[in-house]
Design an enzyme around this catalytic site. Structure first.
Site, PDB file in Angstrom:
ATOM      1  N   ASP A  54      -1.300  10.048  -0.624  1.00 50.44           N
ATOM      2  CA  ASP A  54      -1.798   9.381  -1.814  1.00 50.44           C
ATOM      3  C   ASP A  54      -3.196   8.869  -1.457  1.00 50.44           C
ATOM      4  O   ASP A  54      -3.534   8.744  -0.272  1.00 50.44           O
ATOM      5  CB  ASP A  54      -0.865   8.229  -2.196  1.00 50.44           C
ATOM      6  CG  ASP A  54      -1.367   7.435  -3.383  1.00 50.44           C
ATOM      7  OD1 ASP A  54      -1.769   8.047  -4.387  1.00 50.44           O
ATOM      8  OD2 ASP A  54      -1.381   6.190  -3.284  1.00 50.44           O
ATOM      9  N   ASP A  60      -5.454   5.938  -3.180  1.00 51.59           N
ATOM     10  CA  ASP A  60      -5.632   4.483  -3.188  1.00 51.59           C
ATOM     11  C   ASP A  60      -4.485   3.792  -2.460  1.00 51.59           C
ATOM     12  O   ASP A  60      -3.321   3.951  -2.827  1.00 51.59           O
ATOM     13  CB  ASP A  60      -5.698   3.965  -4.629  1.00 51.59           C
ATOM     14  CG  ASP A  60      -6.811   4.608  -5.427  1.00 51.59           C
ATOM     15  OD1 ASP A  60      -7.988   4.375  -5.101  1.00 51.59           O
ATOM     16  OD2 ASP A  60      -6.504   5.365  -6.377  1.00 51.59           O
TER      17      ASP A  60
END
Length: 236
Positions: A15, A17
């Site tokens: 992922d 952020d």
């Protein structure tokens, strides 16, 4: 395509952020600017940081409350994204230890890539600004496909672009949707507890194969993934 790795894991997907990149300084700054424009008090940084993984909508709701109209919320989200785009990579950087982790993966001929719900118009220039775009074997943004996490399709697509099986992948994320998507795709899932997790969350209930407190722990799971694979083979 990796050819000489000693590990069964052939790709590690992240992922963006709160997992690969610490984007909170720039994302929270954009919220502060928006709140200042409308004469609203700014939010405590740590509270805002916990919402960063949930995107513009969650940050705007945090700043302006649940009672704002749908029209105002949409307008503020659009303005927030404009402010953020203007200052996309001022203080954003890899999390501590991530540079060394990525180098180790590359040295071991293990591919790595990004699967995020962040829209491409933000993801791609951000990766480019940090000189990560050419190193990453795949970058799947929130609008790259009709589906987005927690749907597993973005992870299936990323594995396909890396020319590996999903069962040969580790997916690392800091939100429940990341773990749900990774599990549905048949990947080993790691919950990055160093990321943007709300104080009220219960990540231990999200079903991840492991919870890591630091980026370097990802490397420990390369060996654990081998052990899991052997256990599965024995069970069959």
């Amino acid at each position: 395509m990796p050819t000489s790795s000693l590990y069964t894991t052939r790709a590690v997907l992240f992922d963006l952020d709160g997992t690969l990149l610490d984007t909170a300084p720039d994302m929270v700054r954009a919220l502060d600017l928006l709140l200042q424009e409308e004469g609203v008090p700014t939010v405590e940084h740590e509270k805002a940081r916990q919402q960063v993984s949930h995107g513009a909508g969650a940050l705007v709701t945090l700043g302006f409350g649940e009672t704002q109209t749908e029209r105002d919320h949409k307008r503020r989200c659009q303005r927030y994204l404009s402010l953020y785009e203007e200052n996309l990579c001022v203080d954003t950087d890899l999390f501590e230890g991530m540079a060394e982790t990525l180098k180790f993966l590359e040295d071991q001929d293990i591919l790595w890539g990004v699967v995020t719900n962040k829209p491409a118009f933000l993801t791609e220039p951000l990766m480019k600004a940090l000189n990560l775009d050419k190193r990453s074997s795949t970058i799947i943004s929130g609008d790259s496909l009709p589906q987005r996490k927690p749907h597993p399709q973005p992870l299936f697509h990323a594995a396909n672009e890396c020319d590996v099986l999903t069962t040969e992948c580790i997916y690392v994320g800091d939100a429940e949707r990341d773990i749900v998507a990774g599990n549905r795709a048949g990947m080993i899932t790691l919950l990055a507890s160093y990321g943007y997790i709300d104080a009220g969350d219960q990540p231990e209930r999200w079903g991840a194969n492991g919870i890591i407190e630091h980026t370097h722990e990802i490397l420990d799971w390369l060996t654990k993934a081998d052990e899991l694979e052997l256990d599965i083979q024995k069970a069959n």
